[in-house]
Design a protein around this motif. Sequence first.
Motif, PDB file in Angstrom:
ATOM      1  N   SER A  89       0.856  -1.180   0.000  1.00 31.86           N
ATOM      2  CA  SER A  89       0.000   0.000   0.000  1.00 31.86           C
ATOM      3  C   SER A  89       0.897   1.238   0.000  1.00 31.86           C
ATOM      4  CB  SER A  89      -0.885   0.015   1.257  1.00 31.86           C
ATOM      5  OG  SER A  89      -0.091   0.239   2.408  1.00 31.86           O
ATOM      6  N   SER A  90       0.295   2.383  -0.197  1.00 34.99           N
ATOM      7  CA  SER A  90       1.050   3.628  -0.156  1.00 34.99           C
ATOM      8  C   SER A  90       1.707   3.817   1.202  1.00 34.99           C
ATOM      9  CB  SER A  90       0.121   4.806  -0.470  1.00 34.99           C
ATOM     10  OG  SER A  90       0.804   6.026  -0.342  1.00 34.99           O
ATOM     11  N   ALA A  91       0.974   3.525   2.264  1.00 35.77           N
ATOM     12  CA  ALA A  91       1.523   3.664   3.615  1.00 35.77           C
ATOM     13  C   ALA A  91       2.692   2.710   3.833  1.00 35.77           C
ATOM     14  CB  ALA A  91       0.439   3.425   4.657  1.00 35.77           C
ATOM     15  N   GLN A  92       2.560   1.482   3.362  1.00 31.98           N
ATOM     16  CA  GLN A  92       3.643   0.509   3.495  1.00 31.98           C
ATOM     17  C   GLN A  92       4.861   0.945   2.682  1.00 31.98           C
ATOM     18  OE1 GLN A  92       1.280  -2.796   2.171  1.00 31.98           O
ATOM     19  NE2 GLN A  92       1.407  -3.785   4.169  1.00 31.98           N
ATOM     20  N   GLY A  93       4.618   1.473   1.489  1.00 31.95           N
ATOM     21  CA  GLY A  93       5.727   1.958   0.665  1.00 31.95           C
ATOM     22  C   GLY A  93       6.459   3.097   1.340  1.00 31.95           C
ATOM     23  N   GLY A  94       5.706   4.017   1.941  1.00 35.50           N
ATOM     24  CA  GLY A  94       6.325   5.129   2.668  1.00 35.50           C
ATOM     25  C   GLY A  94       7.134   4.635   3.857  1.00 35.50           C
ATOM     26  N   ALA A  95       6.589   3.656   4.569  1.00 35.40           N
ATOM     27  CA  ALA A  95       7.309   3.091   5.713  1.00 35.40           C
ATOM     28  C   ALA A  95       8.594   2.410   5.252  1.00 35.40           C
ATOM     29  CB  ALA A  95       6.419   2.104   6.455  1.00 35.40           C
ATOM     30  N   LEU A  96       8.521   1.695   4.144  1.00 32.23           N
ATOM     31  CA  LEU A  96       9.708   1.027   3.617  1.00 32.23           C
ATOM     32  C   LEU A  96      10.781   2.046   3.252  1.00 32.23           C
ATOM     33  CD1 LEU A  96      11.258  -1.464   2.641  1.00 32.23           C
ATOM     34  CD2 LEU A  96      10.005  -1.273   0.468  1.00 32.23           C
ATOM     35  N   ARG A  97      10.400   3.111   2.558  1.00 35.59           N
ATOM     36  CA  ARG A  97      11.378   4.150   2.203  1.00 35.59           C
ATOM     37  C   ARG A  97      11.996   4.769   3.462  1.00 35.59           C
ATOM     38  NH1 ARG A  97       7.384   5.061  -1.344  1.00 35.59           N
ATOM     39  NH2 ARG A  97       6.557   6.852  -0.189  1.00 35.59           N
ATOM     40  N   ASP A  98      11.165   5.029   4.471  1.00 34.92           N
ATOM     41  CA  ASP A  98      11.663   5.595   5.719  1.00 34.92           C
ATOM     42  C   ASP A  98      12.659   4.645   6.387  1.00 34.92           C
ATOM     43  OD1 ASP A  98      11.626   7.519   7.979  1.00 34.92           O
ATOM     44  OD2 ASP A  98      10.666   5.846   9.027  1.00 34.92           O
ATOM     45  N   LEU A  99      12.313   3.368   6.436  1.00 37.15           N
ATOM     46  CA  LEU A  99      13.211   2.389   7.046  1.00 37.15           C
ATOM     47  C   LEU A  99      14.523   2.277   6.265  1.00 37.15           C
ATOM     48  CD1 LEU A  99      10.671  -0.393   8.049  1.00 37.15           C
ATOM     49  CD2 LEU A  99      11.920   1.142   9.573  1.00 37.15           C
ATOM     50  N   GLN A 100      14.452   2.356   4.951  1.00 36.56           N
ATOM     51  CA  GLN A 100      15.680   2.310   4.149  1.00 36.56           C
ATOM     52  C   GLN A 100      16.570   3.518   4.453  1.00 36.56           C
ATOM     53  OE1 GLN A 100      13.367   1.632   0.405  1.00 36.56           O
ATOM     54  NE2 GLN A 100      15.139   0.351  -0.106  1.00 36.56           N
ATOM     55  N   ARG A 101      15.964   4.701   4.567  1.00 34.55           N
ATOM     56  CA  ARG A 101      16.747   5.910   4.888  1.00 34.55           C
ATOM     57  C   ARG A 101      17.381   5.784   6.275  1.00 34.55           C
ATOM     58  NH1 ARG A 101      12.542   8.548   2.106  1.00 34.55           N
ATOM     59  NH2 ARG A 101      11.348   8.783   4.026  1.00 34.55           N
ATOM     60  N   ARG A 102      16.600   5.326   7.235  1.00 31.70           N
ATOM     61  CA  ARG A 102      17.112   5.194   8.595  1.00 31.70           C
ATOM     62  C   ARG A 102      18.211   4.150   8.678  1.00 31.70           C
ATOM     63  NH1 ARG A 102      11.979   4.049  11.673  1.00 31.70           N
ATOM     64  NH2 ARG A 102      13.427   3.603  13.354  1.00 31.70           N
ATOM     65  N   ALA A 103      18.044   3.053   7.955  1.00 31.58           N
ATOM     66  CA  ALA A 103      19.075   2.010   7.935  1.00 31.58           C
ATOM     67  C   ALA A 103      20.365   2.552   7.323  1.00 31.58           C
ATOM     68  CB  ALA A 103      18.589   0.787   7.164  1.00 31.58           C
ATOM     69  N   ALA A 104      20.248   3.324   6.256  1.00 30.14           N
ATOM     70  CA  ALA A 104      21.442   3.892   5.620  1.00 30.14           C
ATOM     71  C   ALA A 104      22.169   4.830   6.584  1.00 30.14           C
ATOM     72  CB  ALA A 104      21.059   4.631   4.343  1.00 30.14           C
ATOM     73  N   ALA A 105      21.400   5.636   7.330  1.00 31.47           N
ATOM     74  CA  ALA A 105      22.013   6.551   8.293  1.00 31.47           C
ATOM     75  C   ALA A 105      22.720   5.776   9.406  1.00 31.47           C
ATOM     76  CB  ALA A 105      20.960   7.484   8.874  1.00 31.47           C
ATOM     77  N   LEU A 106      22.091   4.714   9.891  1.00 34.57           N
ATOM     78  CA  LEU A 106      22.719   3.899  10.930  1.00 34.57           C
ATOM     79  C   LEU A 106      23.958   3.185  10.407  1.00 34.57           C
ATOM     80  CD1 LEU A 106      19.669   2.291  12.771  1.00 34.57           C
ATOM     81  CD2 LEU A 106      21.369   3.835  13.749  1.00 34.57           C
ATOM     82  N   ARG A 107      23.860   2.684   9.179  1.00 30.87           N
ATOM     83  CA  ARG A 107      25.006   1.964   8.594  1.00 30.87           C
ATOM     84  C   ARG A 107      26.192   2.890   8.363  1.00 30.87           C
ATOM     85  NH1 ARG A 107      22.886  -2.417   4.146  1.00 30.87           N
ATOM     86  NH2 ARG A 107      22.843  -4.159   5.592  1.00 30.87           N
TER      87      ARG A 107
END
Length: 81
Positions: free
Chosen positions: A27-45
Amino acid sequence: MLSIGPWLQTALDGGTDLGDYQEMGLSSAQGGALRDLQRRAAALRAQGPLPAGWAAEEVRRSCAAIAAARATATARPTGWP
């Protein structure tokens, strides 16, 4: 709701072009959450390896927030009639 987990893991494992959220069956909400998690993971990495269990816990939190928002949205009167 945990359908973003496999997609996040694919991205974390080096998958580059995951397509858009609709192609992933999200869904759109799931897609937004996925993008957010990818950004946060990149920052942590950028600071080092991800903490053990980080992805699974964050996926659970994100999915719980989406479910809560959906439940709230459907509980409100629509204003028609």
